[in-house]
Design a protein around this motif. Structure first.
Motif, PDB file in Angstrom:
ATOM      1  N   THR A 100       8.217 -64.955  30.007  1.00  0.00           N
ATOM      2  CA  THR A 100       8.956 -64.569  31.211  1.00  0.00           C
ATOM      3  C   THR A 100       8.532 -63.219  31.777  1.00  0.00           C
ATOM      4  O   THR A 100       8.659 -62.972  32.971  1.00  0.00           O
ATOM      5  N   GLY A 101       8.041 -62.333  30.918  1.00  0.00           N
ATOM      6  CA  GLY A 101       7.706 -60.992  31.381  1.00  0.00           C
ATOM      7  C   GLY A 101       8.908 -60.088  31.517  1.00  0.00           C
ATOM      8  O   GLY A 101       8.805 -58.988  32.068  1.00  0.00           O
ATOM      9  N   HIS A 102      10.041 -60.528  31.008  1.00  0.00           N
ATOM     10  CA  HIS A 102      11.262 -59.727  30.994  1.00  0.00           C
ATOM     11  C   HIS A 102      11.819 -59.741  29.573  1.00  0.00           C
ATOM     12  O   HIS A 102      11.958 -60.808  28.973  1.00  0.00           O
ATOM     13  N   ALA A 121       5.750 -51.444  30.876  1.00  0.00           N
ATOM     14  CA  ALA A 121       5.343 -52.585  31.703  1.00  0.00           C
ATOM     15  C   ALA A 121       3.833 -52.775  31.735  1.00  0.00           C
ATOM     16  O   ALA A 121       3.354 -53.890  31.937  1.00  0.00           O
ATOM     17  N   THR A 122       3.079 -51.712  31.565  1.00  0.00           N
ATOM     18  CA  THR A 122       1.618 -51.804  31.676  1.00  0.00           C
ATOM     19  C   THR A 122       0.962 -51.328  30.384  1.00  0.00           C
ATOM     20  O   THR A 122       1.258 -50.237  29.886  1.00  0.00           O
ATOM     21  N   ASN A 181       7.426 -56.875  28.983  1.00  0.00           N
ATOM     22  CA  ASN A 181       8.213 -56.368  30.111  1.00  0.00           C
ATOM     23  C   ASN A 181       7.344 -56.108  31.337  1.00  0.00           C
ATOM     24  O   ASN A 181       7.602 -55.210  32.123  1.00  0.00           O
ATOM     25  N   ARG A 182       6.302 -56.954  31.514  1.00  0.00           N
ATOM     26  CA  ARG A 182       5.356 -56.731  32.608  1.00  0.00           C
ATOM     27  C   ARG A 182       5.996 -56.855  33.975  1.00  0.00           C
ATOM     28  O   ARG A 182       5.505 -56.299  34.965  1.00  0.00           O
ATOM     29  N   HIS A 183       7.097 -57.593  34.082  1.00  0.00           N
ATOM     30  CA  HIS A 183       7.785 -57.717  35.374  1.00  0.00           C
ATOM     31  C   HIS A 183       8.983 -56.773  35.460  1.00  0.00           C
ATOM     32  O   HIS A 183       9.825 -56.909  36.360  1.00  0.00           O
ATOM     33  N   GLY A 184       9.041 -55.824  34.533  1.00  0.00           N
ATOM     34  CA  GLY A 184      10.189 -54.930  34.507  1.00  0.00           C
ATOM     35  C   GLY A 184      10.037 -53.685  35.356  1.00  0.00           C
ATOM     36  O   GLY A 184      10.907 -52.822  35.347  1.00  0.00           O
ATOM     37  N   THR A 186       9.199 -52.342  39.324  1.00  0.00           N
ATOM     38  CA  THR A 186       9.034 -52.762  40.711  1.00  0.00           C
ATOM     39  C   THR A 186       7.928 -51.961  41.392  1.00  0.00           C
ATOM     40  O   THR A 186       7.691 -50.799  41.046  1.00  0.00           O
ATOM     41  N   ARG A 187       7.244 -52.588  42.310  1.00  0.00           N
ATOM     42  CA  ARG A 187       6.233 -51.914  43.120  1.00  0.00           C
ATOM     43  C   ARG A 187       6.622 -51.915  44.594  1.00  0.00           C
ATOM     44  O   ARG A 187       5.827 -51.528  45.448  1.00  0.00           O
TER      45      ARG A 187
END
Length: 366
Positions: A100-102, A121-122, A181-184, A186-187
Motif C-alpha cells: 500500500t505504501g502506507h 518516505a524516500t 511509507n512511500r506515499h506518506g 505529500t508533494r
C-alpha cells in the motif's frame, strides 16, 4: 533538498569573486574566486529523492551485517532497536505496508512507538544521512560500498528486501517502490523546485498578508528553570565543536537583570604536539579536557555528573592509577561496566588516549 551550485559555493569561499553592490551598483573585483571542480564535488554530496547525486557502488546484506556489528550496533542495537538512548530504526512495518505504501501502525494509537522505517518516505534520505553523518563518532568515514551494504542490511532486517538482495545505484529504484511509507509524504505544496517531482505550480495556501492593526512583533526566548539549569552538567561543554550553537554556560547563574548569559563556546582543541611518550605521573588536565571536547566525549560524559555514560570523576575513583586499562577502554569502547548503554570504539590516537587516561587515573581534576 537543494544541491550546492558553483556560484553559491564561491560565495562560501571568501565572498563574491565578481559582483554588484546592491547599494551603489559598483562592481566588486579581486575578491574571492570561483570554486574548483574538486571543491564543488567535495561539498556536493547530497542525494535527492529522484536519486540525482547517488554515486555508483554496491553492497550486500552479509557485508552490511559485518559493518553494522563493528560500527553501528553499539548505538543502534544489533537489530535496530537502539536500546535506551537513540530512537529505534527498525520495527512496526507489516508486509501489507510494502504493497500500500502506507504504514498502518502510524494510525494505530495503541502502537508503542515510531521507528525510522515506519516514517521515512524516500530511501535516498536514509542513504544520504548514513553517508554524511555516520558513524556518530567518525562521520563521513564509510566508503560508498560500505554505505550501500549497511543500508542493505537495514532494509533486510526491516523486511523490505531478501537476504540475497544486492543494493546499488540501480536497484535503489526497486527499493523505493517497496518503501513502507512511500506515499506518506505529500508533494502537492509547490515547494519542490521545478516540476521534477510531480509537484504543483500553485501553492497549497492562499493567505494574503494583513498590514493593518498589526500587533507588536513577539520576542522569542527560552529559559531553563533554576532547578534544571545545571542538572546535567554544563551545556557549553557537551555540544560538538561545530556549528553556531555551542550551548549556554549553565555553570553560571543568569544575570541579575534577567537577561541570558551569552553562550560560552568551549575552548578550541589545542593542536596535538605531545611527545609520543606520556609521563604517567604528570597528568595534563588542560590538554585532557581539550581532547574530551575535541572528540565529543563531553556529549555523553560530564566531568562531575552522569549524562549518558558515567561522570569522569566516578571513573577516576573506580580506576585510580590504572592508566593502561583506561587507555585501552577509551580506544576499544565496551558495555557492561557502567550499565547496559554501550560506548562505541573511539578513533583518537594512542597518545591522546594516554593523555586522557593519565588524567583520569590521577583523579580527573580540572
Amino acid at each position: 533538498m537543494f544541491r550546492f551550485r558553483k556560484t553559491w559555493l564561491s560565495l562560501a569561499l571568501l565572498g563574491l569573486s565578481v559582483g554588484v553592490c546592491a547599494q551603489s551598483s559598483v562592481k566588486i573585483t579581486n575578491l574571492g574566486r570561483d570554486a574548483t571542480p574538486k571543491e564543488v564535488a567535495a561539498w556536493d554530496i547530497d542525494v535527492r529523492p529522484d536519486f540525482k547525486g547517488l554515486p555508483a557502488g554496491s553492497g550486500t546484506v552479509e557485508k552490511g551485517q559485518e559493518i553494522w556489528e563493528a560500527k553501528c550496533a553499539s548505538c543502534h542495537g544489533f537489530f535496530g532497536e537502539s536500546g535506551e538512548v537513540f530512537n529505534p530504526l527498525i520495527g512496526g512495518v507489516q508486509p501489507n505496508d510494502l504493497v500500500t505504501g502506507h504504514v498502518q501502525n502510524l494510525t494505530n494509537p495503541n502502537y508503542p512507538g515510531r521507528t525510522t522505517f515506519m516514517k521515512v518516505a524516500t530511501i535516498s534520505t536514509v542513504w544520504d544521512f548514513i553517508n554524511r553523518a555516520m558513524p556518530w563518532n567518525a562521520p563521513k568515514t564509510l566508503k560508498t560500498d560500505e554505505v550501500y551494504s549497511v543500508l542493505d542490511f537495514m532494509l533486510n532486517i526491516a523486511g523490505i528486501v531478501p537476504e540475497d538482495f544486492v543494493l546499488n545505484e540501480k536497484t535503489m529504484h526497486d527499493v523505493q517502490a517497496r518503501m513502507p511509507n512511500r506515499h506518506g509524504m505529500t508533494r502537492q505544496h509547490a515547494l519542490w523546485p521545478g516540476k521534477e517531482f510531480g509537484g504543483v505550480a500553485k501553492p497549497d495556501t492562499q493567505n494574503v498578508a494583513c498590514m493593518s492593526n498589526c500587533t507588536p512583533e513577539p520576542k522569542l526566548a527560552s529559559l531553563l528553570p533554576e532547578f534544571a539549569r545545571n542538572a546535567h552538567g554544563n551545556l557549553a561543554e557537551q555540544n560538538r565543536m561545530v556549528g553556531a550553537q555551542h550551548g549556554a554556560d549553565t555553570s553560571r547563574p543568569e544575570s541579575a537583570t534577567g537577561e541570558r548569559q551569552a553562550p560560552v563556546s568551549a575552548p578550541p582543541a589545542a593542536i596535538d604536539k605531545a611527545p609520543s611518550k606520556v609521563d604517567d605521573s604528570k597528568p595534563d588536565a588542560k590538554k585532557a579536557v581539550s581532547l574530551l571536547q575535541k572528540n565529543g566525549c563531553l556529549v555523553c560524559h560530564g566531568i562531575n555528573n552522569k549524562i549518558v555514560g558515567p561522570a569522569y570523576s566516578d571513573v577516576a575513583k573506580k580506576h585510580a592509577g590504572q592508566v593502561d586499562y583506561l587507555a585501552g577502554k577509551i580506544k576499544s569502547g565496551g558495555v557492561g561496566v557502567w550499565g547496559s548503554i554501550p560506548m562505541p570504539p573511539q578513533t583518537l590516537n594512542a597518545t591522546d588516549a594516554k593523555v586522557i587516561a593519565t588524567w583520569l587515573a590521577a583523579g580527573a581534576n580540572k
